[in-house]
Design an enzyme around this catalytic site. Structure first.
Site, PDB file in Angstrom:
ATOM      1  CG  ASP A   1      83.598  68.707 -11.415  1.00 52.62           C
ATOM      2  OD1 ASP A   1      84.833  68.458 -12.252  1.00 52.62           O
ATOM      3  OD2 ASP A   1      82.876  69.430 -10.697  1.00 52.62           O
TER       4      ASP A   1
ATOM      5  CD  GLU B   1      86.014  74.036  -7.304  1.00 50.39           C
ATOM      6  OE1 GLU B   1      85.583  75.100  -8.305  1.00 50.39           O
ATOM      7  OE2 GLU B   1      86.303  73.283  -8.008  1.00 50.39           O
TER       8      GLU B   1
END
Ligand code: FRU
Length: 504
Positions: free
Chosen positions: A46, A225
């Site tokens: 990420d 998320e």
């Protein structure tokens, strides 16, 4: 002596050639992108802590410096000024006694609310504690902060960590923090298992629970998320956008990012539509969020990968790259609010047209291969055409591997087919065709494609339908053929190279 100086000249020439030939001095590594960020070595997932400060866009990222698969998480760091040339910096945050460093965000604390100094960069991130996880109490994730007074070069963790302890939620992570001016407070948007929970704080240290959102709304094929919450203007009105990544449960399998539009009043997010909507319908844009401290402009970047196969993709020294940065805006389609994403305008000066054409009528095939060959698998292709029949854009290499991007008239959908695109054997679900609905009803279709060695990004209808897919060809794409099933009309076509001179 003479030999030595000839040797040094050769060495110098070789050195100059190798830095001039690639944005990240990649030395010709197979599948290495030229202008998308990828770390020199090791595993990346990420994007984290994206913040703009003093003319520099900072990108931090989930990083495992101990290998090329996911492992104990650190925050890597890179910067760019033009979204095209990236400079990788030393690791910013290391694991500590509270845990490894999961995803999170960074704010500029202009008013020194936290007491770390005026304009301190404050990182708000999840500590993930392996030992607690093994004890199965579900209390292993909690939020902590760290600060930097030297523009992200060095970081100090706050002694009072964690600032937001776990209340008994096993997936409790990925804080995205913003300053909520109307209420003069910080707002944290947090992924809490199957919903989003909002918190607020005057000082980034004491957090109060405000509300939660989404337990019965949107897609729930996997855990929620990496959320993001921000306002955008639409016809003069402010609309709030909430991004939520889910894994799995994406529209074409595995990980993807959905979004909601609505209103946020500092306490609650109220959606104005209940339709399922996706930021990107491709398989390879995950955990994307926006840069903070960019004013009204919202610039998004995602991890160009999918948890379904991220640990198996066939790159060698590194694993993972980011998408092209994209500017977000809103558009109304049939009275419903939709997100548009388009490549940031900063990349335009680096694009140099090598072929341009106005209207072409009565075509069945247009072959751009002569122009594509020298571009070495890196280009932007823009075209506008009528949606009167199916069409395919076939990108292929000398090995006969091909990637097909197209429009399916009957289903009114776009697609990317990577079934025969090269190396696919590393995961059984990789060799597939992915599709995305066309939202716009206009007769003319506009498409932009960005190719960077091993990734394709499709922006259709000015960013209303977006698809990002990675693929692994054995050699560079060098032929481009545009084919239509019936005689079609094309109103503009342009192929641009990525100007290597712009790549430092
Ligand atoms: C999303 C994610 C986050 C987490 C991080 C761990 O890809 O699972 O929820 O913070 O990756 O690396």
């Amino acid at each position: 002596m003479k030999n030595k100086s000839i040797g040094s000249i050769f060495f110098l020439l070789f050195f100059l050639f190798s830095i001039g030939s690639n944005a990240q001095s990649t030395g010709g590594e197979k599948y290495r992108p030229a202008f998308h960020f990828s770390p020199k070595a090791h595993w990346m997932n990420d994007p984290n802590g994206m913040v703009y400060y003093n003319g520099v866009y900072h990108l931090f990222f989930q990083y495992h410096p101990g290998g090329t698969t996911w492992g104990p998480m650190h925050w890597g760091h890179a910067t760019t000024q033009d979204f095209f040339n990236w400079e990788e910096k030393p690791i910013a945050l290391y694991p500590d006694s509270l845990g490894t460093i999961f995803s999170g965000s960074i704010v500029i604390d202009k008013d020194n609310t936290a007491g770390f100094g005026k304009n301190a960069m404050v990182a708000i991130f999840t500590h993930h504690n392996q030992k607690i996880e093994e004890a199965k109490t579900g209390l292993h994730q909690y939020q902590s902060i760290a600060y930097s007074n030297d523009e992200g070069e060095t970081w100090t963790k706050y002694k009072g960590n964690p600032v937001l302890p776990n209340p008994g939620i096993s997936d409790f992570r990925d804080p995205k923090v913003m300053w909520y001016e109307q209420g003069k407070k910080w707002v944290m948007t947090l992924a809490t298992k199957d919903r989003i929970t909002f918190y607020s704080s005057p000082d980034l240290k004491a957090w109060k629970r405000e509300s939660e959102f989404g337990v019965n709304l949107g897609a729930h094929g996997g855990v929620w998320e990496c959320p993001d919450l921000f306002p955008l203007k639409s016809n003069g009105k402010t609309v709030w956008v909430l991004l939520v990544s889910i894994n799995p449960g994406g529209p074409n399998g595995g990980s993807a990012t959905q979004y909601f539009t609505g209103n946020f009043d500092g306490n609650k997010f109220v959606p104005n539509s209940t339709k399922e909507k996706w930021v990107d319908y491709g398989t390879d844009n995950y955990a994307g969020v926006t840069w903070s401290n960019t004013g009204d402009r919202k610039i998004f970047l995602g991890w160009m990968n999918n948890w379904q196969y991220a640990n198996q993709v066939p790159t060698k020294a590194w694993r993972g790259a980011m998408t092209i940065p994209r500017e977000l805006s809103l558009a109304s389609v049939n009275g419903d609010c939709h997100l548009r994403s388009l490549p940031v305008k900063e990349i335009s000066p680096s694009l140099k047209p090598v072929y341009k054409k106005g209207t072409v009528t009565n075509y069945k095939e247009i072959d751009l291969s002569a122009y594509a060959k020298p571009l070495d698998g890196k280009f932007k292709l823009d075209l506008s055409l009528e949606n009167t029949s199916d069409f395919n854009i076939i990108l292929s290499n000398v090995n006969g591997q091909k990637l097909i991007i197209g429009y399916d008239k009957k289903n009114n959908s776009y697609f990317i087919d990577r079934t025969l695109s090269g190396e696919t054997s590393f995961e059984k679900g990789f060799a597939k065709k992915h599709s995305a609905p066309r939202l716009l009803a206009s007769k003319e279709i506009h498409i932009s494609l960005i190719l960077d060695v091993a990734s394709i990004e499709l922006f259709a209808d000015n960013g209303l339908t977006v698809m990002t897919d990675i693929f692994f060809p054995d050699s560079s794409i060098e032929t481009i053929k545009i084919q239509s099933s019936a005689v079609n009309k094309l109103s503009s076509l342009s192929l641009s190279k990525i100007d290597q001179k712009q790549l430092k």
